[in-house]
Enzyme design. Structure first.
Site, PDB file in Angstrom:
ATOM      1  N   ARG A   1       0.830  -1.351  -0.144  1.00 35.83           N
ATOM      2  CA  ARG A   1      -0.077   0.051   0.022  1.00 35.83           C
ATOM      3  C   ARG A   1       0.833   1.463  -0.007  1.00 35.83           C
ATOM      4  O   ARG A   1       0.302   2.447   0.606  1.00 35.83           O
ATOM      5  CB  ARG A   1      -0.951   0.032   1.199  1.00 35.83           C
ATOM      6  CG  ARG A   1      -2.062  -1.080   1.013  1.00 35.83           C
ATOM      7  CD  ARG A   1      -3.157  -0.621   0.489  1.00 35.83           C
ATOM      8  NE  ARG A   1      -4.220  -1.392  -0.064  1.00 35.83           N
ATOM      9  CZ  ARG A   1      -5.329  -1.739   0.775  1.00 35.83           C
ATOM     10  NH1 ARG A   1      -5.800  -0.911   1.620  1.00 35.83           N
ATOM     11  NH2 ARG A   1      -6.187  -2.810   0.320  1.00 35.83           N
TER      12      ARG A   1
ATOM     13  N   ASP B   1      -6.556  -2.900  -7.749  1.00 33.70           N
ATOM     14  CA  ASP B   1      -7.411  -3.580  -6.555  1.00 33.70           C
ATOM     15  C   ASP B   1      -7.488  -5.181  -6.833  1.00 33.70           C
ATOM     16  O   ASP B   1      -7.810  -5.297  -7.857  1.00 33.70           O
ATOM     17  CB  ASP B   1      -8.660  -2.734  -6.203  1.00 33.70           C
ATOM     18  CG  ASP B   1      -8.632  -3.342  -4.713  1.00 33.70           C
ATOM     19  OD1 ASP B   1      -8.200  -2.763  -3.872  1.00 33.70           O
ATOM     20  OD2 ASP B   1      -9.567  -4.369  -4.609  1.00 33.70           O
TER      21      ASP B   1
ATOM     22  N   TYR C   1     -14.815 -12.432  -0.948  1.00 37.57           N
ATOM     23  CA  TYR C   1     -15.431 -11.065  -1.075  1.00 37.57           C
ATOM     24  C   TYR C   1     -16.766 -11.187  -2.200  1.00 37.57           C
ATOM     25  O   TYR C   1     -17.647 -10.814  -1.910  1.00 37.57           O
ATOM     26  CB  TYR C   1     -14.575  -9.889  -1.660  1.00 37.57           C
ATOM     27  CG  TYR C   1     -13.447  -9.402  -0.636  1.00 37.57           C
ATOM     28  CD1 TYR C   1     -13.947  -8.343   0.034  1.00 37.57           C
ATOM     29  CD2 TYR C   1     -12.148  -9.824  -0.558  1.00 37.57           C
ATOM     30  CE1 TYR C   1     -13.037  -7.803   0.986  1.00 37.57           C
ATOM     31  CE2 TYR C   1     -11.278  -9.418   0.253  1.00 37.57           C
ATOM     32  CZ  TYR C   1     -11.708  -8.362   1.329  1.00 37.57           C
ATOM     33  OH  TYR C   1     -10.691  -7.862   2.175  1.00 37.57           O
TER      34      TYR C   1
ATOM     35  N   ARG D   1      -6.540  11.312  -5.697  1.00 38.58           N
ATOM     36  CA  ARG D   1      -7.657  10.605  -5.389  1.00 38.58           C
ATOM     37  C   ARG D   1      -8.900  11.475  -5.448  1.00 38.58           C
ATOM     38  O   ARG D   1     -10.059  10.888  -5.959  1.00 38.58           O
ATOM     39  CB  ARG D   1      -7.572   9.969  -3.931  1.00 38.58           C
ATOM     40  CG  ARG D   1      -8.665   9.423  -3.274  1.00 38.58           C
ATOM     41  CD  ARG D   1      -9.040   7.792  -3.968  1.00 38.58           C
ATOM     42  NE  ARG D   1      -9.773   7.511  -3.227  1.00 38.58           N
ATOM     43  CZ  ARG D   1     -11.217   7.600  -3.152  1.00 38.58           C
ATOM     44  NH1 ARG D   1     -11.339   8.585  -3.718  1.00 38.58           N
ATOM     45  NH2 ARG D   1     -12.152   6.813  -2.362  1.00 38.58           N
TER      46      ARG D   1
HETATM   47  O1  CP3 Z   1       0.214   0.325  -3.191  1.00 32.16           O
HETATM   48  C1  CP3 Z   1      -0.281  -0.753  -3.268  1.00 32.16           C
HETATM   49  O2  CP3 Z   1      -0.260  -1.748  -2.667  1.00 32.16           O
HETATM   50  C2  CP3 Z   1      -1.135  -1.273  -4.865  1.00 32.16           C
HETATM   51  C3  CP3 Z   1      -2.505  -0.961  -4.741  1.00 32.16           C
HETATM   52  C4  CP3 Z   1      -3.251  -1.745  -3.981  1.00 32.16           C
HETATM   53  C5  CP3 Z   1      -4.532  -1.578  -3.181  1.00 32.16           C
HETATM   54  N1  CP3 Z   1      -5.204  -2.594  -2.903  1.00 32.16           N
HETATM   55  C6  CP3 Z   1      -4.930  -0.183  -3.435  1.00 32.16           C
HETATM   56  C7  CP3 Z   1      -6.123   0.175  -2.427  1.00 32.16           C
HETATM   57  C8  CP3 Z   1      -3.185  -3.362  -3.681  1.00 32.16           C
HETATM   58  C9  CP3 Z   1      -2.043  -4.357  -4.043  1.00 32.16           C
HETATM   59  C10 CP3 Z   1      -4.453  -3.752  -3.234  1.00 32.16           C
HETATM   60  C11 CP3 Z   1      -4.733  -5.227  -2.646  1.00 32.16           C
HETATM   61  C12 CP3 Z   1      -5.878  -5.480  -1.964  1.00 32.16           C
HETATM   62  N2  CP3 Z   1      -7.135  -4.813  -2.038  1.00 32.16           N
HETATM   63  C13 CP3 Z   1      -6.005  -6.459  -0.957  1.00 32.16           C
HETATM   64  C14 CP3 Z   1      -4.812  -7.363  -0.446  1.00 32.16           C
HETATM   65  C15 CP3 Z   1      -4.137  -6.579   0.331  1.00 32.16           C
HETATM   66  C16 CP3 Z   1      -4.482  -6.303   1.662  1.00 32.16           C
HETATM   67  O3  CP3 Z   1      -4.641  -5.330   1.960  1.00 32.16           O
HETATM   68  O4  CP3 Z   1      -4.725  -7.401   2.416  1.00 32.16           O
HETATM   69  C17 CP3 Z   1      -7.422  -6.468  -0.432  1.00 32.16           C
HETATM   70  C18 CP3 Z   1      -7.930  -7.360   0.561  1.00 32.16           C
HETATM   71  C19 CP3 Z   1      -8.058  -5.455  -1.154  1.00 32.16           C
HETATM   72  C20 CP3 Z   1      -9.477  -5.140  -1.001  1.00 32.16           C
HETATM   73  C21 CP3 Z   1      -9.835  -3.847  -0.740  1.00 32.16           C
HETATM   74  N3  CP3 Z   1      -9.451  -2.540  -1.302  1.00 32.16           N
HETATM   75  C22 CP3 Z   1     -10.449  -3.592   0.695  1.00 32.16           C
HETATM   76  C23 CP3 Z   1     -10.890  -4.330   1.420  1.00 32.16           C
HETATM   77  C24 CP3 Z   1     -10.181  -2.054   0.671  1.00 32.16           C
HETATM   78  C25 CP3 Z   1     -11.007  -1.158   1.419  1.00 32.16           C
HETATM   79  C26 CP3 Z   1     -10.366  -0.941   2.969  1.00 32.16           C
HETATM   80  C27 CP3 Z   1      -9.498   0.248   2.997  1.00 32.16           C
HETATM   81  O5  CP3 Z   1      -8.187   0.207   3.049  1.00 32.16           O
HETATM   82  O6  CP3 Z   1     -10.039   1.257   2.686  1.00 32.16           O
HETATM   83  C28 CP3 Z   1      -9.557  -1.659  -0.352  1.00 32.16           C
HETATM   84  C29 CP3 Z   1      -9.285  -0.143  -0.884  1.00 32.16           C
HETATM   85  C30 CP3 Z   1      -8.147   0.412  -1.407  1.00 32.16           C
HETATM   86  N4  CP3 Z   1      -7.335  -0.654  -2.131  1.00 32.16           N
HETATM   87  C31 CP3 Z   1      -7.397   1.430  -0.932  1.00 32.16           C
HETATM   88  C32 CP3 Z   1      -6.072   1.511  -1.799  1.00 32.16           C
HETATM   89  C33 CP3 Z   1      -5.092   2.578  -1.551  1.00 32.16           C
HETATM   90  C34 CP3 Z   1      -8.023   2.779  -0.226  1.00 32.16           C
HETATM   91  C35 CP3 Z   1      -9.140   3.044  -0.602  1.00 32.16           C
HETATM   92  C36 CP3 Z   1      -8.977   4.755  -1.004  1.00 32.16           C
HETATM   93  O7  CP3 Z   1      -7.921   5.410  -1.548  1.00 32.16           O
HETATM   94  O8  CP3 Z   1     -10.148   5.276  -0.845  1.00 32.16           O
END
Ligand code: CP3
Length: 344
Positions: free
Chosen positions: A26, A76, A153, A39
């Site tokens: 992340r 994602d 999911y 964003r």
């Molecule tokens: O920088 C990186 O790592 C690359 C981008 C990346 C994102 N998600 C961006 C993101 C990667 C590799 C992921 C993987 C991801 N997404 C996983 C596996 C890794 C982990 O965290 O266990 C999972 C389970 C998801 C599903 C997901 N995406 C959820 C449950 C959420 C909401 C929770 C949250 O943190 O808000 C997301 C949103 C998400 N994916 C964000 C980012 C930067 C935040 C959303 C935002 O900016 O509004």
């Protein structure tokens, strides 16, 4: 620079380096003000993922700021369910919401594997743009969710604390559950191969909920689909390393690399580095596993834990990372503190 000469790829190939390459899960995220700005311009989170201009920009932001050894493409794991036909939205402050798959009828409504490229095309374009813009020494990581985590999911339609809905379908309707796992596995194979053809030099499989699988089912759903993906990706692109992240796997971390064929195993925060150095790193590269909370608190505790992690893994191939994603409340200045502790 050829991919094979980059520090990240050398470590994944098993080379023991004097200073480990480093990146953060992340790393493009809400803790960075420049991420929050893009964003906001993009509108929704999904608009950001599907806009190659914006997605490439946020992928590059942490590279510019910190000079990490690897960039991870901004996307994602839930884009694959969407490409298979699930309705997906991200609810601000609550996380993802998807249409659910809890029966054979729901499963029958999903689209075919070949159709995923129609939706995922912008991701490949992001990969191409980032590949053309990275510093020559920086490796580019593509990724997907591992089938079990993606299925959790798709079945529940949201994140759950214990993956109860997915386990319920697994026990209650094995045929549909297995068909879903197979569909996700096949889609993930073609998705990762396209990312590689667009310029990804490493791919990572995130199995964030591997730890919620009962021990009796771990081999069938955390190992077997990943083994099939690794074999297919390797057949198409033998030189591209694969990182597996079976988060929460506990004792099942031992043997995971041999069983799946991954080149490196990403360790979650709970794994003892001294144990992992002996049991896992003796056989393959490991990645990890600083507690992300240190990036919030900083100070001496951050420096000490960073140095302990580097030291514990210093005798074998290691990619430094956090044990899970950096959180929105992290202080960007603490990343510099961590990097100084690693690189001197
Ligand atoms: O920088 C990186 O790592 C690359 C981008 C990346 C994102 N998600 C961006 C993101 C990667 C590799 C992921 C993987 C991801 N997404 C996983 C596996 C890794 C982990 O965290 O266990 C999972 C389970 C998801 C599903 C997901 N995406 C959820 C449950 C959420 C909401 C929770 C949250 O943190 O808000 C997301 C949103 C998400 N994916 C964000 C980012 C930067 C935040 C959303 C935002 O900016 O509004």
């Amino acid at each position: 620079m050829a991919a094979a000469d980059k520090l990240m790829i050398r470590a994944l190939a098993g080379e023991v380096l004097p200073v480990p390459p480093v990146w953060m899960m992340r790393q493009a995220g809400r803790y960075l003000p420049e991420y929050r700005a893009v964003r906001a311009d993009a509108g929704s989170f999904l608009d950001l993922c599907y806009n190659p201009d914006f997605a490439a920009e946020v992928t590059l932001q942490p590279i510019r700021r910190y000079g990490f050894d690897a960039a991870i493409i901004f996307a994602d794991i839930l884009l694959v369910p969407q490409a298979l036909g699930a309705d997906l939205t991200f609810v601000q402050g609550e996380g993802p919401r998807l249409s659910t798959v809890t029966s054979a009828e729901d499963f029958a409504r999903l689209g075919p594997v070949e159709a995923v490229h129609d939706t995922l095309g912008p991701v490949y374009e992001t990969v191409r743009r980032v590949a053309g813009a990275l510093p020559k020494e920086t490796a580019l990581i593509g990724f997907a969710g591992a089938p079990w985590t993606v299925a959790t999911y798709m079945i529940a339609g949201r994140g759950t604390p214990d993956q109860g809905p997915a386990r319920r379908l697994m026990y209650g309707d094995r045929t549909t559950f297995d068909a879903l796992i197979d569909r996700i596995t096949d889609a993930t194979i073609v998705y990762l191969i396209k990312q590689i053809e667009a310029g990804a030099e490493v791919v990572k499989l995130f199995d964030s909920w591997a730890g919620a699988l009962p021990g009796l089912e771990f081999g069938r759903y955390a190992v077997e689909p990943v083994r099939r993906i690794v074999a297919a990706v390797r057949e198409a692109h033998p030189a591209v390393p694969v990182i597996g992240f079976p988060r929460g796997a506990g004792g099942n971390y031992a043997g995971f690399a041999e069983q799946t064929g991954v080149n490196a195993v990403a360790l979650d925060t709970s794994v003892d580095p001294v144990w992992a150095a002996r049991e896992i790193q003796s056989k393959c590269c490991v990645q990890g596993n600083l507690d992300p909370l240190h990036m919030v608190l900083g100070g001496e505790a951050l420096v000490t834990a960073t140095k302990q992690t580097v030291e514990a893994f210093s005798a074998g191939p290691h990619v430094f990372n956090l044990g899970h994603g950096i959180t929105p409340d992290a202080d960007p200045a603490n990343v510099d503190v961590m990097l100084r502790a690693i690189r001197g």
